[in-house]
Motif scaffolding. Structure first.
Motif, PDB file in Angstrom:
ATOM      1  N   SER A  43       0.079  -6.505  20.980  1.00 54.26           N
ATOM      2  CA  SER A  43       1.068  -6.805  22.015  1.00 54.26           C
ATOM      3  C   SER A  43       2.268  -7.571  21.465  1.00 54.26           C
ATOM      4  N   ALA A  44       2.170  -8.086  20.260  1.00 52.31           N
ATOM      5  CA  ALA A  44       3.287  -8.812  19.643  1.00 52.31           C
ATOM      6  C   ALA A  44       3.663  -8.132  18.331  1.00 52.31           C
ATOM      7  N   VAL A  45       2.851  -8.341  17.332  1.00 55.11           N
ATOM      8  CA  VAL A  45       3.058  -7.670  16.051  1.00 55.11           C
ATOM      9  C   VAL A  45       1.727  -7.636  15.316  1.00 55.11           C
ATOM     10  N   ARG A  46       1.499  -6.558  14.638  1.00 52.29           N
ATOM     11  CA  ARG A  46       0.204  -6.362  14.011  1.00 52.29           C
ATOM     12  C   ARG A  46       0.395  -5.679  12.664  1.00 52.29           C
ATOM     13  N   LEU A  47      -0.479  -6.058  11.740  1.00 54.68           N
ATOM     14  CA  LEU A  47      -0.416  -5.541  10.381  1.00 54.68           C
ATOM     15  C   LEU A  47      -1.752  -4.882  10.056  1.00 54.68           C
ATOM     16  N   ASP A  48      -1.713  -3.649   9.618  1.00 56.15           N
ATOM     17  CA  ASP A  48      -2.955  -2.944   9.272  1.00 56.15           C
ATOM     18  C   ASP A  48      -2.852  -2.353   7.882  1.00 56.15           C
ATOM     19  N   ASP A  49      -3.914  -2.511   7.119  1.00 55.57           N
ATOM     20  CA  ASP A  49      -4.003  -1.922   5.777  1.00 55.57           C
ATOM     21  C   ASP A  49      -4.459  -0.471   5.920  1.00 55.57           C
ATOM     22  N   LEU A  50      -3.596   0.468   5.559  1.00 54.75           N
ATOM     23  CA  LEU A  50      -3.924   1.891   5.680  1.00 54.75           C
ATOM     24  C   LEU A  50      -4.242   2.514   4.327  1.00 54.75           C
ATOM     25  N   THR A  51      -4.279   1.692   3.280  1.00 53.40           N
ATOM     26  CA  THR A  51      -4.316   2.247   1.925  1.00 53.40           C
ATOM     27  C   THR A  51      -5.493   3.191   1.712  1.00 53.40           C
ATOM     28  N   VAL A  65       8.549  21.029 -10.790  1.00 55.83           N
ATOM     29  CA  VAL A  65       8.507  19.754 -10.055  1.00 55.83           C
ATOM     30  C   VAL A  65       7.253  18.992 -10.479  1.00 55.83           C
ATOM     31  N   THR A  66       7.425  17.705 -10.698  1.00 57.11           N
ATOM     32  CA  THR A  66       6.281  16.851 -11.011  1.00 57.11           C
ATOM     33  C   THR A  66       5.623  16.430  -9.702  1.00 57.11           C
ATOM     34  N   LEU A  67       4.318  16.655  -9.624  1.00 52.67           N
ATOM     35  CA  LEU A  67       3.560  16.262  -8.443  1.00 52.67           C
ATOM     36  C   LEU A  67       2.521  15.237  -8.869  1.00 52.67           C
ATOM     37  N   LEU A  68       2.508  14.111  -8.190  1.00 52.69           N
ATOM     38  CA  LEU A  68       1.549  13.058  -8.525  1.00 52.69           C
ATOM     39  C   LEU A  68       0.956  12.475  -7.252  1.00 52.69           C
ATOM     40  N   ASP A  69      -0.322  12.253  -7.254  1.00 48.73           N
ATOM     41  CA  ASP A  69      -0.939  11.470  -6.189  1.00 48.73           C
ATOM     42  C   ASP A  69      -0.825  10.011  -6.613  1.00 48.73           C
ATOM     43  N   VAL A  70       0.042   9.275  -5.966  1.00 49.80           N
ATOM     44  CA  VAL A  70       0.299   7.890  -6.372  1.00 49.80           C
ATOM     45  C   VAL A  70      -0.427   6.886  -5.469  1.00 49.80           C
ATOM     46  N   SER A  71      -1.420   7.370  -4.761  1.00 54.04           N
ATOM     47  CA  SER A  71      -2.110   6.492  -3.807  1.00 54.04           C
ATOM     48  C   SER A  71      -2.659   5.244  -4.473  1.00 54.04           C
ATOM     49  N   HIS A  72      -3.170   5.390  -5.692  1.00 55.24           N
ATOM     50  CA  HIS A  72      -3.749   4.231  -6.364  1.00 55.24           C
ATOM     51  C   HIS A  72      -2.684   3.207  -6.775  1.00 55.24           C
ATOM     52  N   GLY A  73      -1.458   3.639  -6.830  1.00 57.73           N
ATOM     53  CA  GLY A  73      -0.401   2.744  -7.279  1.00 57.73           C
ATOM     54  C   GLY A  73       0.359   2.063  -6.157  1.00 57.73           C
ATOM     55  N   ARG A  74      -0.001   2.375  -4.918  1.00 60.70           N
ATOM     56  CA  ARG A  74       0.728   1.807  -3.787  1.00 60.70           C
ATOM     57  C   ARG A  74      -0.248   1.178  -2.802  1.00 60.70           C
ATOM     58  N   GLY A  75       0.248   0.213  -2.088  1.00 61.45           N
ATOM     59  CA  GLY A  75      -0.453  -0.286  -0.917  1.00 61.45           C
ATOM     60  C   GLY A  75       0.333   0.176   0.285  1.00 61.45           C
ATOM     61  N   ILE A  76      -0.353   0.664   1.304  1.00 57.52           N
ATOM     62  CA  ILE A  76       0.343   1.165   2.492  1.00 57.52           C
ATOM     63  C   ILE A  76      -0.098   0.338   3.699  1.00 57.52           C
ATOM     64  N   ILE A  77       0.882  -0.177   4.400  1.00 58.30           N
ATOM     65  CA  ILE A  77       0.635  -1.029   5.557  1.00 58.30           C
ATOM     66  C   ILE A  77       1.337  -0.416   6.750  1.00 58.30           C
ATOM     67  N   ALA A  78       0.729  -0.589   7.924  1.00 53.06           N
ATOM     68  CA  ALA A  78       1.440  -0.274   9.165  1.00 53.06           C
ATOM     69  C   ALA A  78       1.784  -1.594   9.835  1.00 53.06           C
ATOM     70  N   LEU A  79       3.056  -1.781  10.117  1.00 47.95           N
ATOM     71  CA  LEU A  79       3.507  -2.958  10.863  1.00 47.95           C
ATOM     72  C   LEU A  79       3.931  -2.450  12.227  1.00 47.95           C
ATOM     73  N   SER A  80       3.279  -2.917  13.275  1.00 45.52           N
ATOM     74  CA  SER A  80       3.540  -2.346  14.591  1.00 45.52           C
ATOM     75  C   SER A  80       3.694  -3.440  15.635  1.00 45.52           C
ATOM     76  N   GLY A  81       4.177  -3.037  16.792  1.00 46.01           N
ATOM     77  CA  GLY A  81       4.339  -3.972  17.898  1.00 46.01           C
ATOM     78  C   GLY A  81       5.801  -4.239  18.195  1.00 46.01           C
ATOM     79  N   PRO A  82       6.054  -4.794  19.370  1.00 49.49           N
ATOM     80  CA  PRO A  82       7.444  -5.008  19.784  1.00 49.49           C
ATOM     81  C   PRO A  82       8.243  -5.926  18.855  1.00 49.49           C
ATOM     82  N   HIS A  83       7.576  -6.797  18.114  1.00 50.72           N
ATOM     83  CA  HIS A  83       8.312  -7.710  17.225  1.00 50.72           C
ATOM     84  C   HIS A  83       8.345  -7.220  15.775  1.00 50.72           C
ATOM     85  N   ALA A  84       7.924  -5.996  15.541  1.00 48.84           N
ATOM     86  CA  ALA A  84       7.828  -5.515  14.159  1.00 48.84           C
ATOM     87  C   ALA A  84       9.183  -5.581  13.453  1.00 48.84           C
TER      88      ALA A  84
END
Lengths: 971, 194
Positions: free
Chosen positions: B24-32, B103-122
């Motif tokens: 309802s305010a702001v929320r952080l989720d690890d989606l990695t 084209v170079t194609l790489l799965d870079v999932s291991h090299g990144r952290g992915i977060i979702a920042l959500s909510g009205p104050h995001a």
């Protein structure tokens, strides 16, 4: 005196303009004694209501100072609130339990010993300390100690808990409006109406500007109600964002503005800006003009109308404009006895009539000669037309004596104010494109023209930002004509003369206690321009930053130089417009830290961590020498995830490598690894590392930890801008965890977790690269050896790094495996004589001097830096990087100088320096790398090292120190 | 391979919490762990996306949705594909077939952290750490920006608006724990008293 009586002394009955909530009293302390306030009070209003008159002591003479401006401009109400020094009492809301104390006074505010300095003021002119304390030189430390104790405002308590400042916030707008008075509000509404996104920043805690406290009516409506109605309209507009308690402190290039809201710094980007910051009311200069009880009219009006505080019972109002007369009327209605000294010959008839109806004595053409009193103003001497003087007893002297435009923001952006002799004020000129000014800042003080200017500026700003169309253009044209006509008709609200004849203690500058005589003497000494006058006398350099004194200083400077004020000019305005604490500028600490995928393991196993740029790396795990021995005798494992890693793909990658490295690459076979050295166009060593050929068109390049980003950008820059090769570079540093398994048992340990790899020398030789699985994870393995032992650098997907590391540690347990850190690695590589780029090299090092000619192939077609290297080789080299040992085993430090007898005060000449040095547990002696003159850079030559004041004897030794035949490395 | 324990970058040095804040305010989720990130680089990168997905965003910063897959054009020659981890191998195989050697194609999932920042104050939280203008029309919904977040590199994708405001933040793995802490710190003032 009880808290209750302190509260009641000067508080008036409630009125609709007030901002205090009388149903919510609170208690705070001043000088350790309890006081009662109401919610909505500032520290200053609460204390003034309780009859407090002395708030501070002045900087130089420690004279009593009371409230003057009540707007945050002057230095008079700086206090300590809790742990925080230099809090402006008039701008700070009082809070329950707040501990407020005076500063710059000893032993007490009421009895300040340092106030005796005013008795010797004739011996303390500007710059006296420049002249007085210069001799004898030996006593300067004593003088300095005394001066430092006497100087300064407030003190930081080193034992106080650190203040917590807020994050900086970025704001964006089409139009920024600085100032929420009538001009700013009209500008915001006009710009928003044209479709622009408007950000309105107002320093006070409510919109309305002077209408909130100026008394009187606007179109039959009380002024404060008119302000609230207009504010409500602004707030209701969907395109307007209002931020209160927010002061714009600086205007910078590219539409950037700085603003402060409490403990937060705002960084605002706006396409256009309207500066409607108003004007600073100006005091007069006369003898004892700093006594408590002498206040600016706007300050009295604020106390009266916003907080219901009557600061005196017997007032003399010196007026030069209608606001002074209006305030006199308001004071009369509040129960104050009033005498008006009207500086103008023909004041507004309606106001005069109203005052006379209240039996107020009104003396036209009068001004102030001097004030008298000991702890506060007790009487004022007026000069009347014809030269006659008259003394009037009073406890409040009100000065409605003109304005200085608050044009700092405009001037930050390059505007040059010009003197308007008709108004007796500076007005803005030369505004930057996209910046517009409205209201009192223009010298316009009547309400209707102020609002008209606001509307015009708002429309102009919106148009500049790309909003509005022909209708807006037409409206701008119409309003421009009206504004120009109205401005031509303006009467001055600032008197032509604001200085009484020179007397004692007639302060021009309240911050630094600078008098008229001080200014005259400064000019007589030759500091006769405003900029020099400022620097020598320190006038305008205190907390007010010229808001109270600059105009008077200009008048004096003009007078003594026999110039006009326009010819005299102003000082340069620089951000911030008002002092800002460093904590606000710094904001919340954001200091990036990088962790390897194995970080938690390192911490759990006692690693002592070190910073390597942003990275956190294990320096060691308690005993770096034992870690070295483990690698030499058994096996060790180090986290090298921090290495830069680049994936190169494309048919022309070999061409790319040939150009960025000094050595050859075309014949690098699949499955092979090669060391490469990178230099820049000047031939200076940039970075080094290995590159593996994984497939026909696929290569894997590693760079140093510190050079990773620069190497990626270097290659990408050349690929994009210069060469157009069929080669792509992807930074995969983050994608892989990397670890180096090193030592005589490395093969056995790896074999236990990498069953699909044939690790024999014949199939996986030194400088080979293989793909396989390690502990079930897909891995790239390179057989290389920075440590000089049989070793495998293992790269696995980062998310699996911890799993693979743990598997290797488990498999190595039976061989005595130890994790080793950066310190052990430094020793191991030094034993092999390997350089560390950036430590053993600097921004001038070329590979020939670093002893790396073996890796420079100047006979290949071309590479970056080749031409420079050829030229430097032709010119010869003056120094060499060589290995050395220290006779006797003393351990010098990295950076120690290599010296020989020579001229100079020490009798020594610096001829080189140590770049790396360690005790080698393998060799049981001190070894290192150092720079020496080329004629000394041969094995067996001795030299002298200056270390911690001692002279040590060193000897040049050939490198590598350890395993020169590379038997252990190659197997 | 999937059986190997995967360690999220946001768990480094922390108790491993995968989310914080309130919706309802702001929320952080690890989606990695649940969201893979594929990287395409080369002059035909956007053509490869079009070939596999039928269409592709063309201007840098443009994002388009294909079911649960987000396609982002970052440069004329670089694209990013956010894809549920369970589908990543199949999607990567289709892309690899189209990419061939151009084209170079790489799965870079291991090299990144992915977060979702959500909510009205995001957006307000982001404005404490990043100089971008997160309001319309500067960064509309379904747009991406490569920028600096809390002084480190980040890819920010706006994937929601109004009350459903949501930002995907992809940061370098090594900065993950730091960025998480910085965001959590910037969220504090919107969560006080809740």
């Amino acid at each position: 005196m009880s808290a209750e009586t302190r509260r009641a002394t000067r508080r008036l009955a409630g009125s609709p303009s007030q901002v205090i909530d009388r149903s919510r009293p609170l208690t705070f302390t001043w000088q350790g004694r309890p006081y009662t306030a109401y919610e909505g009070d500032t520290i200053a209003s609460a204390l003034a209501a309780a009859g407090v008159e002395t708030f501070s002591r002045s900087f130089k003479y420690h004279r009593r100072r009371g409230l003057l401006c009540v707007s945050g401009d002057c230095p008079n109400c700086l206090v300590r609130a809790g742990d925080e020094p230099n809090v402006r009492a008039c701008r700070t809301r009082v809070e329950a339990g707040m501990d407020v104390r005076a500063q710059n006074a000893w032993p007490s505010l009421d009895t300040d010993v340092m106030s005796l300095t005013q008795l010797a003021s004739r011996f303390l002119p500007p710059g006296f300390y420049y002249k007085t304390f210069t001799r004898p030189r030996a006593l300067w430390p004593f003088y300095e100690g005394v001066l430092r104790r006497a100087a300064g405002l407030g003190a930081v308590d080193p034992d106080a808990a650190p203040a917590r400042f807020d994050h900086k916030v970025y704001e964006h707008a089409d139009v920024l409006v600085a100032g929420g008075g009538p001009a700013g509000m009209r500008a915001a509404l006009a710009a928003a109406g044209a479709g622009a996104r408007v950000l309105l920043l107002e320093e006070q805690d409510a919109l309305g500007g002077h209408l909130r406290y100026s008394g009187g009516d606007v179109n039959g409506q009380p002024a404060h109600e008119a302000a609230r109605a207009l504010a409500a309209e602004v707030r209701a507009h969907p395109n307007v964002t209002v931020m209160l308690d927010t002061l714009v402190i600086g205007a910078y290039d590219h539409g950037w503005f700085g603003a402060v809201q409490g403990k937060r710094l705002l960084k605002v980007r706006a396409t256009a800006a309207v500066v409607a910051a108003g004007a600073h009311e100006q005091p007069l200069v006369f003898a004892n003009n700093d006594l408590p009880g002498i206040m600016l009219a706007s300050g009295v009006a604020r106390l009266l109308h916003l907080w219901g505080v009557l600061p005196g019972r017997r007032a003399v109002v010196v007026s030069a404009n209608p606001r002074g007369l209006q305030l006199a009327r308001d004071l009369l209605q509040a129960g104050c006895a009033v005498t008006v000294a009207e500086m103008r010959a023909t004041p507004e008839a309606a106001l005069v009539e109203a005052l006379r109806a209240g039996r107020v004595e009104l003396l036209t053409g009068a001004t102030v000669l001097q004030a008298s009193g000991s702890k506060r103003v007790e009487s004022v001497t007026l000069t009347l037309p014809g030269g006659e003087t008259r003394v009037i007893p009073c406890d409040l002297l009100v000065l409605a004596t003109g304005y200085l435009p608050a044009n700092g923001l405009l001037n930050h952006a390059g505007a040059k104010p010009v003197w308007n002799a008709a108004l007796n004020e500076f007005v803005p000129a030369g505004l930057r494109a996209g910046m517009f000014a409205a209201g009192e800042i223009n010298g316009t003080h009547a309400l209707a023209p102020i609002e008209r200017e606001g509307t015009l500026a708002g429309l102009q700003a919106a148009r500049f930002a790309g909003y509005g169309g022909d209708a807006t253009e037409n409206e701008i044209a119409r309003l421009s004509a009206e504004v120009a006509a109205a401005q031509a008709q303006r009467a001055p609200w600032t008197p032509a003369q604001t200085l009484a004849p020179e007397q004692k203690k007639d302060f021009v500058c309240f911050c630094e206690d600078v008098t008229q005589a001080d200014v005259r003497m400064t000019i007589e000494e030759g500091y006769d321009s405003m900029e020099l006058l400022k620097r020598y006398s320190t006038i305008s350099m205190g907390p007010c930053q010229g808001k109270m004194c600059n105009m008077a200083a200009m008048r004096l400077c003009a007078h003594h130089n026999r110039l006009s004020i326009g010819e005299t000019g102003t000082t340069t305005a620089r951000p911030p417009t008002r002092p800002v604490s460093l904590g606000v500028l710094g904001g919340r600490l954001l200091e990036p830290v990088r962790y390897t995928p194995l970080h938690d393991w390192h911490r759990a196993h006692g690693a002592i961590l070190m910073n390597a740029g942003q990275w956190q790396r294990p320096e060691h795990y308690g005993d770096p020498l034992a870690e070295v021995r483990a690698v030499r005798a058994a096996v060790g494992l180090i986290d090298v995830s921090t290495l830069g890693k680049l994936l190169l793909e494309g048919s022309q990658v070999p061409d790319l490598l040939e150009r960025i490295y000094t050595n050859r690459w075309r014949r690098l076979a699949r499955g092979r690894v090669r060391y490469g050295l990178m230099v820049n166009e000047e031939g200076v060593v940039m970075d080094d590392g290995v590159t593996a050929r994984l497939d026909d068109d696929r290569y894997y390049l590693t760079a140093t930890t510190g050079g990773a980003g620069a190497v990626y950008e270097w290659i990408e820059w050349w690929l994009q801008s210069g060469w157009q090769l069929d080669a792509r570079v992807v930074d995969v540093t983050e994608l892989y965890a990397a670890m180096n398994l090193a030592g005589p048992y490395a093969r056995e340990v790896l074999a236990a977790v990498a069953s699909d790899l044939d690790l024999r020398d014949e199939t996986f030789p030194y400088l080979g690269v293989r793909r396989g699985t390690v502990a079930g994870a897909p891995a790239t393995l390179m057989r290389i050896g920075f440590t000089g032992e049989l070793s495998y650098e293992i790269h696995v997907p980062a998310g699996y790094g911890l799993h693979v590391w743990q598997a290797l540690m488990d498999a190595g347990a039976q061989y005595g495996i130890r994790p080793f850190g950066v310190e052990a690695q430094r020793i191991l590589r030094l034993e092999k004589g390997h350089i560390i780029v950036g430590q053993d090299t600097d921004g001038l090092t070329n590979p020939f001097e670093a002893g790396m000619a073996w890796v420079v192939k100047t006979d290949k077609l071309d590479f970056l830096g080749r031409r420079a290297l050829l030229m430097s080789d032709e010119q010869g080299h003056s120094k060499r990087l060589v290995g050395f040992t220290i006779t006797g085993g003393a351990l010098p430090e990295e950076g120690n100088q290599i010296v020989r007898p020579g001229a100079g005060p020490t009798g020594l000449e610096i001829i080189g320096r140590i770049t790396s040095v360690r005790y080698s547990p393998t060799l049981d002696r001190v070894i290192g790398l150092c720079w020496l003159p080329v004629e000394m850079a041969m094995p067996g030559r001795t030299f002298t090292v200056r270390a911690r004041g001692e002279l040590l004897s060193g000897e040049v030794v050939a490198t590598p120190f350890y395993d020169p035949e590379e038997v252990r490395l190659r197997g | 391979m999937a059986a190997l324990p995967f360690v999220s970058p946001f768990s480094t040095g922390s108790d491993g919490a995968a989310s914080t804040g309130v919706a309802s305010a702001v929320r952080l989720d690890d989606l990695t762990a649940g969201l893979a990130l594929l990287h395409l680089q080369g002059r035909g990168a956007l053509d490869v996306l079009a070939e596999v997905f039928g269409d592709s965003p063309r201007t840098p910063g443009a994002v388009s949705e294909r079911g649960a897959v987000l396609l982002a054009a970052l440069r004329p020659d670089i694209a990013a594909v956010f894809v549920p981890a369970a589908e990543s191998e199949a999607v990567a195989a289709r892309l690899a077939a189209a990419a061939a050697s151009r084209v170079t194609l790489l799965d870079v999932s291991h090299g990144r952290g992915i977060i979702a920042l959500s909510g009205p104050h995001a957006a307000a939280v982001l404005s404490r750490l990043c100089g971008l203008d997160f309001r319309e029309p500067a960064l509309p919904n379904q747009h991406a920006a490569q920028t600096s977040l809390a002084k480190v590199r980040a890819l920010i994708v706006r994937a929601g608006e109004g009350a459903a405001a949501r930002y995907l933040l992809a940061v370098n793995r090594s900065h993950g724990a730091y960025v998480w802490a910085a965001l959590a710190g910037a969220m504090e003032e919107f969560l006080e008293g809740r």
